[in-house]
Design a protein around this motif. Structure first.
Motif, PDB file in Angstrom:
ATOM      1  N   LEU A   1       0.828  -1.211   0.000  1.00 25.19           N
ATOM      2  CA  LEU A   1       0.000   0.000   0.000  1.00 25.19           C
ATOM      3  C   LEU A   1       0.859   1.258   0.000  1.00 25.19           C
ATOM      4  O   LEU A   1       0.499   2.259  -0.643  1.00 25.19           O
ATOM      5  N   ARG A   2       1.972   1.220   0.703  1.00 23.56           N
ATOM      6  CA  ARG A   2       2.873   2.373   0.681  1.00 23.56           C
ATOM      7  C   ARG A   2       3.495   2.547  -0.697  1.00 23.56           C
ATOM      8  O   ARG A   2       3.576   3.665  -1.221  1.00 23.56           O
ATOM      9  N   ASP A   3       3.930   1.444  -1.294  1.00 24.19           N
ATOM     10  CA  ASP A   3       4.549   1.532  -2.616  1.00 24.19           C
ATOM     11  C   ASP A   3       3.541   1.922  -3.695  1.00 24.19           C
ATOM     12  O   ASP A   3       3.915   2.530  -4.702  1.00 24.19           O
ATOM     13  N   CYS A   4       2.289   1.564  -3.491  1.00 21.66           N
ATOM     14  CA  CYS A   4       1.228   1.970  -4.434  1.00 21.66           C
ATOM     15  C   CYS A   4       0.745   3.396  -4.158  1.00 21.66           C
ATOM     16  O   CYS A   4      -0.101   3.908  -4.891  1.00 21.66           O
ATOM     17  N   GLN A   5       1.262   4.004  -3.091  1.00 21.60           N
ATOM     18  CA  GLN A   5       0.917   5.370  -2.677  1.00 21.60           C
ATOM     19  C   GLN A   5      -0.547   5.511  -2.260  1.00 21.60           C
ATOM     20  O   GLN A   5      -1.145   6.567  -2.407  1.00 21.60           O
ATOM     21  N   LEU A   6      -1.088   4.431  -1.675  1.00 23.72           N
ATOM     22  CA  LEU A   6      -2.461   4.483  -1.176  1.00 23.72           C
ATOM     23  C   LEU A   6      -2.518   4.862   0.295  1.00 23.72           C
ATOM     24  O   LEU A   6      -3.553   5.316   0.783  1.00 23.72           O
ATOM     25  N   ILE A   7      -1.405   4.658   1.014  1.00 21.71           N
ATOM     26  CA  ILE A   7      -1.288   5.127   2.391  1.00 21.71           C
ATOM     27  C   ILE A   7       0.070   5.789   2.560  1.00 21.71           C
ATOM     28  O   ILE A   7       0.997   5.529   1.800  1.00 21.71           O
ATOM     29  N   ASP A   8       0.173   6.646   3.584  1.00 19.99           N
ATOM     30  CA  ASP A   8       1.468   7.257   3.885  1.00 19.99           C
ATOM     31  C   ASP A   8       2.172   6.445   4.967  1.00 19.99           C
ATOM     32  O   ASP A   8       1.693   5.373   5.371  1.00 19.99           O
ATOM     33  N   LYS A   9       3.294   6.921   5.442  1.00 19.68           N
ATOM     34  CA  LYS A   9       4.096   6.153   6.400  1.00 19.68           C
ATOM     35  C   LYS A   9       3.384   5.967   7.735  1.00 19.68           C
ATOM     36  O   LYS A   9       3.752   5.081   8.519  1.00 19.68           O
ATOM     37  N   ASN A  10       2.348   6.780   7.996  1.00 24.64           N
ATOM     38  CA  ASN A  10       1.584   6.654   9.233  1.00 24.64           C
ATOM     39  C   ASN A  10       0.287   5.877   9.044  1.00 24.64           C
ATOM     40  O   ASN A  10      -0.583   5.887   9.900  1.00 24.64           O
ATOM     41  N   LYS A  11       0.153   5.225   7.901  1.00 26.82           N
ATOM     42  CA  LYS A  11      -1.024   4.429   7.528  1.00 26.82           C
ATOM     43  C   LYS A  11      -2.268   5.285   7.315  1.00 26.82           C
ATOM     44  O   LYS A  11      -3.399   4.787   7.409  1.00 26.82           O
TER      45      LYS A  11
END
Length: 258
Positions: free
Chosen positions: A48-58
């Motif tokens: 999800l982070r690599d797909c840019q759907l969430i940031d580092k804080n979820k």
């Protein structure tokens, strides 16, 4: 161009369609109510982070909200959703960027593992994990079939992967989104489609397309509203709108523009 492969952080898991469907269906509740095991969940967070759907804080990103809106209109099999996910995986995950740049052809398990080992510089459990992540992603999501990234065929206890070229119709929106993201990486807003075909992040590589096919796709309908064509010395020399961000292309689609 030979790419160095790294970023084996998904364990033995790939990106599964049912996980993305749960995410879009449940929203915030997904993080506390889902069918994933603990190790699967950890792997999915990296995706999800690599797909840019969430940031580092979820926290959900603006892109998540746009794709969720498209999901509500078009469903989980939307080629737009999976195309955006695949583009972002290639831009942010060295493992999947590497796979996108592997030439078309038939590949056995040993073939892929040997190629991974050659690129990584050694053979260990990490290489096997990388193979499993690639195989499961192309087999258990539409990415493999939609974008020429792999049709998995079972032969006895083994499996082979067929990568194909120019196999499906790619929406012009995806090519535009890809090109705008690439322009952020390479700098200029003006370039010839043929000139970028060897770039590991070009639409030719990400979607297994010829330059001629890319030129044909972006010449369709309202796609041309997002760039100008210079018909001077170099035909098909396009100039992007430098006031637009990649996500602006998606916002226009979400509003029914393209």
């Amino acid at each position: 161009m030979e790419l160095e492969v790294r970023g084996f952080r998904y364990g033995t898991f790939g990106l599964r369609k049912e996980w993305i469907q749960q995410l879009f269906s449940n929203g915030e509740d997904f993080f506390s109510h889902n069918t994933l095991g603990p190790i699967q969940f950890k792997s999915f967070i990296y995706f999800l982070r690599d797909c840019q759907l969430i940031d580092k804080n979820k926290n959900f990103t603006e892109l998540f909200n746009i794709l969720k809106g498209i999901f509500e209109k078009e469903g989980i099999n939307s080629k737009i959703i999976w195309g955006v996910i695949w583009i972002n995986l290639c831009f942010n995950s060295p493992l999947f960027r590497w796979w996108a740049n592997i030439p078309e052809g038939f590949y056995t398990r040993d073939d892929i593992i040997n190629l991974l080992a050659d690129s990584y510089g050694k053979r260990n459990r990490t290489i096997i994990n990388g193979y499993e992540s690639i195989l499961e992603t192309v087999e258990r999501s539409p990415i493999g079939i939609y974008f020429g990234q792999g049709i998995v065929k079972r032969e006895g206890r083994g499996r082979t992967v067929l990568k194909e070229k120019d196999t499906s119709d790619i929406p012009s929106l995806l090519i535009l989104y890809n090109i705008y993201k690439l322009s952020k990486e390479i700098g200029p807003y003006r370039f010839n489609i043929k000139d970028i075909e060897d770039n590991p992040l070009s639409p030719q590589k990400i979607f297994s397309l010829s330059s001629k096919k890319v030129e044909s796709i972006i010449g369709i309908g309202k796609a041309k509203d997002f760039f100008d064509i210079d018909f001077g010395e170099r035909k098909n020399y396009i100039a992007l709108k430098n006031n637009l961000e990649p996500i602006d292309i998606l916002k226009t689609y979400w509003g029914g523009g393209i």
